[in-house]
Design a protein around this motif. Sequence first.
Motif, PDB file in Angstrom:
ATOM      1  N   UNK A  16     108.235  43.138 -12.051  1.00 26.15           N
ATOM      2  CA  UNK A  16     107.832  43.937 -13.221  1.00 26.15           C
ATOM      3  C   UNK A  16     106.319  43.864 -13.433  1.00 26.15           C
ATOM      4  N   UNK A  17     105.828  42.624 -13.344  1.00 21.80           N
ATOM      5  CA  UNK A  17     104.406  42.386 -13.564  1.00 21.80           C
ATOM      6  C   UNK A  17     103.562  43.187 -12.559  1.00 21.80           C
ATOM      7  N   UNK A  18     103.955  43.106 -11.287  1.00 21.16           N
ATOM      8  CA  UNK A  18     103.198  43.799 -10.240  1.00 21.16           C
ATOM      9  C   UNK A  18     103.236  45.307 -10.463  1.00 21.16           C
ATOM     10  N   UNK A  19     104.379  45.793 -10.914  1.00 19.10           N
ATOM     11  CA  UNK A  19     104.513  47.248 -11.128  1.00 19.10           C
ATOM     12  C   UNK A  19     103.726  47.703 -12.341  1.00 19.10           C
ATOM     13  N   UNK A  20     103.670  46.838 -13.355  1.00 23.95           N
ATOM     14  CA  UNK A  20     102.887  47.167 -14.547  1.00 23.95           C
ATOM     15  C   UNK A  20     101.407  47.309 -14.167  1.00 23.95           C
ATOM     16  N   UNK A  21     100.952  46.373 -13.330  1.00 28.73           N
ATOM     17  CA  UNK A  21      99.525  46.382 -13.001  1.00 28.73           C
ATOM     18  C   UNK A  21      99.161  47.393 -11.925  1.00 28.73           C
ATOM     19  N   UNK A  22     100.034  47.545 -10.929  1.00 26.37           N
ATOM     20  CA  UNK A  22      99.607  48.300  -9.756  1.00 26.37           C
ATOM     21  C   UNK A  22     100.442  49.540  -9.452  1.00 26.37           C
ATOM     22  N   UNK A  65      92.626  40.654 -10.362  1.00 22.48           N
ATOM     23  CA  UNK A  65      93.454  41.860 -10.561  1.00 22.48           C
ATOM     24  C   UNK A  65      92.566  43.069 -10.839  1.00 22.48           C
ATOM     25  N   UNK A  66      91.562  42.855 -11.727  1.00 22.90           N
ATOM     26  CA  UNK A  66      90.693  43.975 -12.090  1.00 22.90           C
ATOM     27  C   UNK A  66      89.818  44.394 -10.912  1.00 22.90           C
ATOM     28  N   UNK A  67      89.387  43.408 -10.127  1.00 23.43           N
ATOM     29  CA  UNK A  67      88.558  43.747  -8.961  1.00 23.43           C
ATOM     30  C   UNK A  67      89.335  44.610  -7.985  1.00 23.43           C
ATOM     31  N   UNK A  68      90.590  44.214  -7.772  1.00 20.07           N
ATOM     32  CA  UNK A  68      91.444  44.982  -6.862  1.00 20.07           C
ATOM     33  C   UNK A  68      91.716  46.376  -7.421  1.00 20.07           C
ATOM     34  N   UNK A  69      92.110  46.396  -8.683  1.00 23.39           N
ATOM     35  CA  UNK A  69      92.568  47.635  -9.292  1.00 23.39           C
ATOM     36  C   UNK A  69      91.448  48.666  -9.380  1.00 23.39           C
TER      37      UNK A  69
END
Length: 352
Positions: A235-241, A319-323
Amino acid sequence: MSLQEKLAELRQEALVRINEAKAERALQDVKVNYLGKKGVITGLMKEMKELPKEERPEFGQLVNEVRKAIEQEIEAKKVLLEEEALNAQLENETIDVTLPGRKVSLGAKHPLTKINEDLEDLFIGLGYEIVEGYEVESDYYNFEALNLPKSHPARDMQDTFYISEEILMRTHTSPVQARTLEKRNGVGPVKIICPGKVYRRDSDDATHSHQFTQIEGLVVAENIKMSDLKGTLELLARKLFGADREIRLRPSFFPFTEPSVEVDVSCFKCKGHGCNVCKQTGWIEVLGSGMVHPNVLEMAGFDSSKYSGFAFGLGPDRMAMLKYGIEDIRHFYTNDVRFLEQFKPVEDGGEA
Ligand code: DAH
């Protein structure tokens, strides 16, 4: 000159002055000078005794008429002056409604705030509490209560700033796990996330900063299994990415979890085919996680034969760097508005 003639002359004079007055102040002066207690027309009244007795009533009436006339003139002029002043003001203050408006430029949320808020939303929705700990922490909560006794080799990776032998800048948000468990007196369930700043003795470069952020997650209850962890992380991964992300767990080691896993998410850029973001592997490492080590539970007063749990720790910076494709972690902390402006909501349309 007779008194009557004097009166006629004063009346004339006063009217001229009223006419010439450019402001209310001047009108007031005329009033005082002619009609006031010590004014010239009032003065004439005192001279009335020079007149023959039979002329006095008539003269008195005349003076009153003149007073009234002057008062009326003053009032009329006052209205005129007020009108003029209003007109002048209106002229000065005209608003050209056809001019283009000045746009109010909105600020933007810091990308780390954004990630924190997104994850807080997700976890609040799942019934978690948000808990905060201390940035200045004790050796006990930062290490020992997390199954990292003094002289444990894994401490090497987390050297930090020491305030004294026993007090330090926390190296991760994990001490909030130990503190929260301890407070619950061995009674579950516990479902928390803890966002916050952490510190490491790292030399600052594009991917390391002596200060960065983490979000810790902890669930302790009866019958918590690895599958609960996996579902939550998915869920977490899908929320972020993005909704079509997959995750994969790789065995790893953390002293406070057993078993421990590193979690990868399928690359959001190439959808798993291989690109520069995922270093051609199709997977991006996003966080560390595992099943809470029985020692951690026991040290905090939880019965590890009854309770089990999972925990995870992720870095919003990474996370923000990737996103957002940010190449240098230091951008988050130098507060250059040219950097921050790029995260403005699109509807704002940028600068005015
Ligand atoms: N505290 C770890 C670190 O900073 C991250 C982490 C790994 C936290 C696994 C956890 C966990 O809660 O289960 O490197």
